[in-house]
Design an enzyme around this catalytic site. Structure first.
Site: not given
Length: 355
Positions: A191, A317
């Site tokens: 990430h 997200d």
């Protein structure tokens, strides 16, 4: 409080597939308190100041929404999921997680965060799944925590928020972590993080250090460093997940292959050695891509064409990008129902071993 970008009048229609969102964040309140102390300390990391320093101090509607929603692993999160038609979230500790802390604090708090997330998954087993947070600052302890998180807590992946104090998983001192992930059949979600101290200044000067550009540049470089360092020759079964349409790497695939070959042949860098395969081969075999933050059909279709339908999956997200109209737009992509089911549901079930 609803996200200012969310259009509440819209509701996705019931679909013939489950929508599994695979890059969704949380932050324990205790971790935010630790962040405040780091921000108040001497010479905090400039990227950390730009990222969490902003979200934790701004009174903007967006910042307040994000901080509030990050801390919720219950009714508010479930309400937002229902409004957006999300059947399940794969939840992970928000960036930079414990990787901004000193080694001792990071090891200790990773366990605390994983226990909290595992409890939420137990409380909502049909709605939540979770990833194991680890402290790369101590690779041996990180490897142990992967095994505990997967085998004892029932979490189903590993979150690495890109660099750790400017260091990368391409460095062999971290490979014990990769070995543990491969051994436990646990994908690593690589990430984004803000660029490290020795990289960030040109981004900060023009406001490009965050999700608009700096995240993708830094995390794409991290993944490429892993490829060129031979990580996947050493760990051929390791699977890495990249969000945001692969941090642009799929779109560079042709040039990566050409210039890697040219660089190796020229013997320009001692660090650039021959690999068993082309860089694009590793993208096709060792990476899974999510569309987090990119609800854009042309990019999704291109990546599906390059990597295959089984290697591209959905992510929202949340809470950084909680846009219901994007879910509706993705429902309307010109894909067969079988491919849409792979994108939204079955790829995630396979990658994260969801039954």
């Amino acid at each position: 409080m609803n996200h200012p970008e969310t259009k509440q009048a819209l509701r996705p229609a019931k679909a013939e597939y489950a929508r599994i969102a695979t890059e969704e964040a949380f932050a324990p309140a205790e971790m935010l308190e630790m962040y405040r102390k780091i921000l108040q300390g001497p010479d905090p990391d400039p990227g950390f100041v730009s990222l969490m320093g902003f979200y934790m101090s701004s009174q903007s509607a967006r910042a307040r929404h994000i901080i509030e929603c990050l801390q919720d692993l219950g009714e508010k999160r479930l309400q937002h999921m229902d409004e957006a038609g999300i059947d399940r979230q794969i939840i992970a500790l928000t960036s930079p997680g414990v990787q901004i802390m000193d080694a001792e604090s990071a090891v200790s708090f990773a366990r605390t965060a994983n226990d909290e997330l595992a409890e939420a998954v137990r409380n909502h087993p049909t709605r939540f799944s979770g990833m194991v947070a680890v402290a790369p600052q101590n690779p041996q302890e990180a490897a142990r925590e992967i095994e505990r998180g997967i085998k004892q807590l029932g979490l189903t992946g590993v979150i690495i928020n890109s660099h750790t104090h400017g260091e990368y998983l391409s460095d062999q001192k971290f490979w014990e972590i990769l070995e543990a992930a491969e051994a436990n059949d646990a994908p690593i979600y690589l990430h984004p993080n803000t660029p490290p101290r020795n990289m960030i200044q040109p981004f900060l000067e023009c406001g490009l250090d965050g999700a608009i550009y700096g995240f993708g540049v830094e995390t794409g470089m991290h993944a490429l460093r892993m490829i060129t360092a031979g990580v996947f020759d050493r760990f051929p079964k390791l699977q890495v997940i990249l969000g945001h349409m692969g941090e642009a790497l799929p779109f560079w695939a042709y040039r990566l292959d050409y210039m890697h070959r040219a660089t190796v042949v020229s013997e320009r860098y001692a660090s650039m050695k021959p690999l068993k395969k082309k860089p694009s081969d590793y993208l096709r075999e060792n990476f899974v891509i999510t569309n987090s933050g990119v609800a854009w059909g042309p990019a999704i279709r291109f990546t599906q064409d390059l990597l295959g339908m089984d290697r591209v999956m959905y992510a929202m997200d949340y809470p950084y990008q909680h846009a219901i109209d994007e879910v509706i737009a993705l429902d309307g992509l010109p894909m067969s129902m079988a491919d849409k089911k792979r994108f939204f549901e079955t790829n995630a079930q396979r990658v994260f071993r969801i039954k």
